[in-house]
Design a protein around this motif. Structure first.
Motif, mmCIF file in Angstrom:
data_model
loop_
_atom_site.group_PDB
_atom_site.id
_atom_site.type_symbol
_atom_site.label_atom_id
_atom_site.label_comp_id
_atom_site.label_asym_id
_atom_site.label_seq_id
_atom_site.Cartn_x
_atom_site.Cartn_y
_atom_site.Cartn_z
ATOM 1 N N ALA A 1 0.931 -1.071 0.001
ATOM 2 C CA ALA A 1 0.193 0.057 0.077
ATOM 3 C C ALA A 1 0.926 1.144 0.144
ATOM 4 O O ALA A 1 2.141 1.217 0.484
ATOM 5 N N PHE A 2 0.393 2.215 -0.358
ATOM 6 C CA PHE A 2 1.033 3.637 -0.754
ATOM 7 C C PHE A 2 2.697 3.315 -1.557
ATOM 8 O O PHE A 2 3.557 3.925 -0.970
ATOM 9 N N CYS A 3 2.558 2.667 -2.340
ATOM 10 C CA CYS A 3 3.542 2.468 -3.146
ATOM 11 C C CYS A 3 3.303 2.452 -4.786
ATOM 12 O O CYS A 3 2.248 1.957 -5.385
ATOM 13 N N ASP A 4 4.126 3.407 -5.544
ATOM 14 C CA ASP A 4 3.956 3.623 -6.789
ATOM 15 C C ASP A 4 4.707 2.644 -7.634
ATOM 16 O O ASP A 4 5.454 1.806 -7.444
ATOM 17 N N LEU A 5 4.801 2.899 -8.921
ATOM 18 C CA LEU A 5 5.470 1.776 -9.867
ATOM 19 C C LEU A 5 6.963 2.046 -9.596
ATOM 20 O O LEU A 5 7.658 0.950 -9.615
ATOM 21 N N ASP A 6 7.509 3.245 -9.458
ATOM 22 C CA ASP A 6 9.186 3.223 -9.011
ATOM 23 C C ASP A 6 9.352 2.569 -7.855
ATOM 24 O O ASP A 6 10.274 1.623 -7.718
ATOM 25 N N GLY A 7 8.686 2.640 -6.805
ATOM 26 C CA GLY A 7 8.818 1.930 -5.660
ATOM 27 C C GLY A 7 8.701 0.317 -5.848
ATOM 28 O O GLY A 7 9.359 -0.396 -5.427
ATOM 29 N N ASN A 8 7.527 0.170 -6.650
ATOM 30 C CA ASN A 8 7.619 -1.263 -7.038
ATOM 31 C C ASN A 8 9.007 -1.940 -7.726
ATOM 32 O O ASN A 8 9.406 -2.998 -7.576
ATOM 33 N N MET A 9 9.231 -1.379 -8.676
ATOM 34 C CA MET A 9 10.629 -1.620 -9.220
ATOM 35 C C MET A 9 11.839 -1.622 -8.342
ATOM 36 O O MET A 9 12.561 -2.606 -8.374
ATOM 37 N N ASP A 10 11.842 -0.715 -7.442
ATOM 38 C CA ASP A 10 13.028 -0.708 -6.479
ATOM 39 C C ASP A 10 12.972 -1.926 -5.522
ATOM 40 O O ASP A 10 13.989 -2.510 -5.336
ATOM 41 N N LEU A 11 11.698 -2.143 -5.026
ATOM 42 C CA LEU A 11 11.566 -3.189 -4.412
ATOM 43 C C LEU A 11 12.045 -4.582 -5.194
ATOM 44 O O LEU A 11 12.697 -5.518 -4.660
ATOM 45 N N ALA A 12 11.330 -4.844 -6.568
ATOM 46 C CA ALA A 12 11.730 -6.005 -6.954
ATOM 47 C C ALA A 12 13.207 -6.310 -7.160
ATOM 48 O O ALA A 12 13.707 -7.210 -7.058
ATOM 49 N N GLU A 13 13.919 -5.175 -7.683
ATOM 50 C CA GLU A 13 15.267 -5.468 -7.947
ATOM 51 C C GLU A 13 16.049 -5.737 -6.749
ATOM 52 O O GLU A 13 16.888 -6.484 -6.553
ATOM 53 N N ASP A 14 15.765 -4.681 -5.683
ATOM 54 C CA ASP A 14 16.333 -5.283 -4.244
ATOM 55 C C ASP A 14 16.014 -6.633 -3.756
ATOM 56 O O ASP A 14 16.943 -7.388 -3.358
ATOM 57 N N PHE A 15 14.764 -6.997 -4.108
ATOM 58 C CA PHE A 15 14.566 -8.321 -3.467
ATOM 59 C C PHE A 15 15.334 -9.511 -4.335
ATOM 60 O O PHE A 15 15.853 -10.509 -3.625
#
Ligand code: 4AD
Ligand code: MG
Length: 480
Positions: free
Chosen positions: A251-265
């Motif tokens: 929640a409260f996460c946009d597409l850029d945040g989603n890309m950051d999360l996926a790459e970090d993960f």
């Protein structure tokens, strides 16, 4: 005396101490050297029989595949390539393996093709290759949970049986509890699902996303990691009918945040296996080197397995819009002679795996995140951009794999979502519960799905997805 895992024995410095191990015989040379593996490591422990200590009747039963309990003392090894060995004082055969019968299986001591091993999926875990793959698979699962738990995500168990087809692609397996000889009919002669167990048509989940979204709206950040099912009839080396998917939702996460999360993960879990599966990765890497020697120079890998993994860790994933990618593809040829099998007609076309792999392997030469796809080729729940024709979708493309992640920022506006569903003939009453999330406290939110087996393929360097899951389910194949 309690037995010790071979992995611990091999690292032990308790020389001359008694030790007990339990495992399966991998080889028995000169009536003297037994190599035993217990699954705790790719490495066997060498157990040495001293003259006349073991009964001839027992020696006769030390066959490949037999389950044995070995008592002995730990000694410095005289042989090459091993630090320690066990000087055997007794051998107990816990389970015999008849050599004549074993000859007919993949456990017989010769090289079997991966295709052959698939025919005996129940035995292949006893080979070095599958032992290594399945240990890496298990460690990767652990790393996935560790990443999300350390980052304060909650693990949500989304249902396997559901009425929704989250991707809307019509690829869901039906779940019925009918007597197939006596299928209840409705007034039009069609199947009357109202008389079925759930009183309506249900299917096996294709994705836990929609349910995960509802939970993100209460717990903030969640993930699911479970089996998903798709009845797509694609007999490729990248598709399974049953595969495991990791799906975070925030929640409260946009597409850029989603890309950051996926790459970090992804980087976290790869780092984890590099640190925690060293012996297995070394084995799998050598396996690929041997395989490469059979190939012409041009087809050989440019990097070793571990260098490839390190390369992913050390480089940023390249973020490219769909529109830019189309321009690149229109102006490219895969090589001097060949054109793409599916030429790119222009904006709006879906990318085929040859295009995805060209972008990653030939053009950018690193993992790529493609974003802002045409709305028409993506699912109904994706956030429409201000241009009215693209959506905040992202696919992550990996070398040798193609698409490994599919995700998006979700459409949080109730009216836009309803319009989209209407245009696609998705009845609102089917997803009333999903629409409630947009009615009560809707917010910007995003998530993605990572195909777990595709990740295991990448990390192990294997070429076929059927070889990275214990029991692959593919068209006409669910024997075990
Ligand atoms: O791109 P997909 O279809 O996305 C979804 O299902 C979203 N609901 C996920 C989300 O946003 N929570 O599937 C996600 C990933 C793909 O990128 C691919 O790695 C894998 O799942 N995948 C498969 N893996 C093996 N066999 C199949 N048949 C697969 N279909 C998808
Ligand atoms: Mg996808």
């Amino acid at each position: 005396m309690k037995h010790t895992k071979v992995v611990e024995v091999l690292q032990s410095d308790k020389l001359l101490q008694p030790v007990v191990i339990k495992g399966w015989v991998r080889s028995f040379r000169n009536d003297r050297f037994i190599a035993v593996n217990d699954g705790s490591t790719i490495n066997n422990i060498q157990c040495v029989l001293e003259d006349n200590t073991i009964d001839a009747a027992i020696i006769d039963r030390i066959n490949i595949g037999a389950a044995v309990v070995i008592n002995g003392t730990l000694a410095e090894s005289q042989g090459k390539g091993q630090r320690v060995e066990i000087l055997v004082s007794s051998v107990e055969i816990e389970g015999d393996a008849d050599p004549e019968e074993l000859k007919l299986t993949i456990l017989s001591p010769k090289r079997h093709s991966l295709e052959k091993l698939r025919e005996q999926a129940h035995l292949r875990v006893r080979t070095n290759t599958f032992g290594a793959i399945m240990r890496v698979r298990s460690k990767l699962s652990f790393a996935i949970h560790e990443y999300f738990q350390k980052n304060d995500f909650y693990y949500v168990h989304t249902p396997v049986i559901t009425k929704s087809d989250a991707e809307g692609a019509g690829e869901a397996f039906k779940v019925t509890n009918f007597d197939l000889n006596n299928v209840p009919k409705d007034e039009n002669g069609g199947v009357n699902y109202k008389e079925d167990f759930f009183g309506g048509e249900t299917n096996l989940t294709v994705s836990g996303q929609l349910e995960a979204e509802t939970y993100a709206m209460g717990l903030g950040q969640v993930y699911t990691f479970g089996p998903t099912f798709r009845a797509e009839n694609s007999n490729t080396s990248r598709h399974l009918a049953e595969f495991w998917m990791v799906e975070p939702e925030v929640a409260f996460c946009d597409l850029d945040g989603n890309m950051d999360l996926a790459e970090d993960f992804i980087k976290y879990v790869i780092q984890f296996v590099l640190e925690n599966c060293q012996d297995d990765l070394e084995f799998l890497e050598n396996r690929l080197i041997q395989e490469d020697k059979q190939k012409p120079q041009a087809e050989r890998a440019e990097m070793s397995l571990r260098d490839k993994l390190k390369f992913v860790l050390e480089n940023n994933f390249k973020r490219v819009s769909y529109t830019e990618a189309i321009e690149i593809l229109k102006n490219s040829k895969p090589n001097k002679k060949k054109k793409f099998k599916f030429p790119i007609d222009g904006w709006g076309a879906d990318l085929q795996s040859e295009h995805e792999r060209f972008l990653v392997e030939k053009h950018f030469k690193c993992p790529v995140i493609l974003f802002d796809y045409p709305a028409d080729i993506k699912s109904f729940y994706m956030r429409l951009n201000e241009d009215g024709k693209t959506v905040r979708a992202m696919d992550i493309l990996f070398p040798g794999i193609g698409e490994i992640v599919g995700g998006s920022q979700r459409e949080e506006r109730l009216d836009v979502l309803k319009e989209k569903m209407a245009a696609l003939d998705i009845p609102e009453e089917d997803l009333w519960w999903y629409l409630d999330t947009r009615r009560f406290g809707t917010c910007v939110h995003s998530g993605f799905g990572l195909g777990f087996e595709r990740l295991v393929l990448f990390v192990t360097g294997m070429g076929n997805i059927r070889d990275v899951i214990p029991y692959p389910r593919t068209p006409l194949n669910a024997e075990f």
